[in-house]
Scaffold this motif. Structure first.
Motif, short mmCIF file in Angstrom:
data_model
loop_
_atom_site.label_atom_id
_atom_site.label_comp_id
_atom_site.label_asym_id
_atom_site.label_seq_id
_atom_site.Cartn_x
_atom_site.Cartn_y
_atom_site.Cartn_z
N HIS A 67 -3.41 12.87 -56.84
CA HIS A 67 -4.39 12.09 -56.07
C HIS A 67 -4.89 12.90 -54.87
CE1 HIS A 67 -6.40 8.62 -54.39
NE2 HIS A 67 -5.73 8.79 -53.27
N GLU A 68 -3.96 13.59 -54.19
CA GLU A 68 -4.36 14.39 -53.03
C GLU A 68 -5.26 15.55 -53.43
OE1 GLU A 68 -0.66 15.44 -51.23
OE2 GLU A 68 -0.39 13.46 -50.31
N LEU A 69 -4.96 16.18 -54.57
CA LEU A 69 -5.81 17.28 -55.04
C LEU A 69 -7.20 16.78 -55.40
CD1 LEU A 69 -3.34 19.36 -57.21
CD2 LEU A 69 -4.46 20.07 -55.09
N ALA A 70 -7.26 15.63 -56.05
CA ALA A 70 -8.56 15.07 -56.40
C ALA A 70 -9.35 14.71 -55.15
CB ALA A 70 -8.38 13.84 -57.29
N ALA A 71 -8.67 14.17 -54.14
CA ALA A 71 -9.34 13.80 -52.90
C ALA A 71 -9.81 15.04 -52.14
CB ALA A 71 -8.40 12.98 -52.02
N ALA A 72 -9.08 16.15 -52.27
CA ALA A 72 -9.47 17.37 -51.57
C ALA A 72 -10.72 17.99 -52.18
CB ALA A 72 -8.33 18.38 -51.61
N GLN A 73 -10.98 17.72 -53.46
CA GLN A 73 -12.15 18.27 -54.13
C GLN A 73 -13.43 17.53 -53.77
OE1 GLN A 73 -11.96 21.08 -55.79
NE2 GLN A 73 -9.76 21.15 -55.51
N LYS A 74 -13.30 16.26 -53.34
CA LYS A 74 -14.50 15.48 -53.01
C LYS A 74 -14.92 15.74 -51.57
CE LYS A 74 -12.82 11.44 -53.92
NZ LYS A 74 -12.63 10.01 -54.13
N PRO A 75 -16.23 15.72 -51.30
CA PRO A 75 -16.67 15.85 -49.92
C PRO A 75 -16.30 14.59 -49.14
CG PRO A 75 -18.53 15.39 -51.35
CD PRO A 75 -17.35 15.61 -52.23
N PRO A 76 -16.20 14.68 -47.82
CA PRO A 76 -15.84 13.50 -47.04
C PRO A 76 -16.91 12.42 -47.13
CG PRO A 76 -16.47 15.29 -45.58
CD PRO A 76 -16.42 15.85 -46.98
N GLU A 77 -16.47 11.19 -47.23
CA GLU A 77 -17.41 10.06 -47.27
C GLU A 77 -17.88 9.76 -45.86
OE1 GLU A 77 -18.43 7.80 -49.72
OE2 GLU A 77 -17.63 9.13 -51.26
N PRO A 78 -19.18 9.58 -45.66
CA PRO A 78 -19.67 9.23 -44.32
C PRO A 78 -19.43 7.75 -44.04
CG PRO A 78 -21.49 9.45 -45.83
CD PRO A 78 -20.26 9.81 -46.60
#
Length: 125
Positions: A50-61
């Protein structure tokens, strides 16, 4: 009343019963511990994925009020409708809600970067 060898036999039986129960208890604890470690390993690997997948996404504004940047104007004022409690019970829990304006004063989430195209810096010569 029992005397002599009967008492000795009774104490010997009780010792073996205690030893057997203790061994069984230790085995049960070992099985429980092994199961929990297995679950911990599964949960850890799930959390890492889950952390790896979250690291691949740009930050949500998303602002501190949990509303997206699109819901805020240029000044930062939020224009999203939220449920505002208007009536409470004896335990001070809201029992009735009404639509109201979000009271967020200013957008404080991450500022999205604009898309920039840059050519590769390679020396072909």
């Amino acid at each position: 009343m029992l005397t002599g060898p009967a008492i000795y036999a009774g104490s010997a039986v009780s010792k073996s019963v205690r030893k057997g129960l203790k061994t069984r208890h230790e085995r049960k604890l070992a099985v429980i511990e092994a199961r929990s470690e297995g679950r911990l390993a599964l949960e850890t690997s799930r959390q890492e994925r889950h952390e790896l997948a979250a690291a691949q996404k740009p930050p949500e504004p998303v602002c501190g009020c949990t509303h997206h940047l699109a819901k805020h104007d240029k000044k930062g004022t939020c224009h999203e409708l939220v449920q505002v409690p208007v009536a409470w019970d004896a335990d001070h829990r809201p029992v009735q809600y009404e639509a109201g304006q979000c009271t967020c004063q200013q957008y404080v989430g991450p500022q999205p970067l604009s898309q920039v195209y840059a050519e590769d810096l390679t020396d072909l010569a």
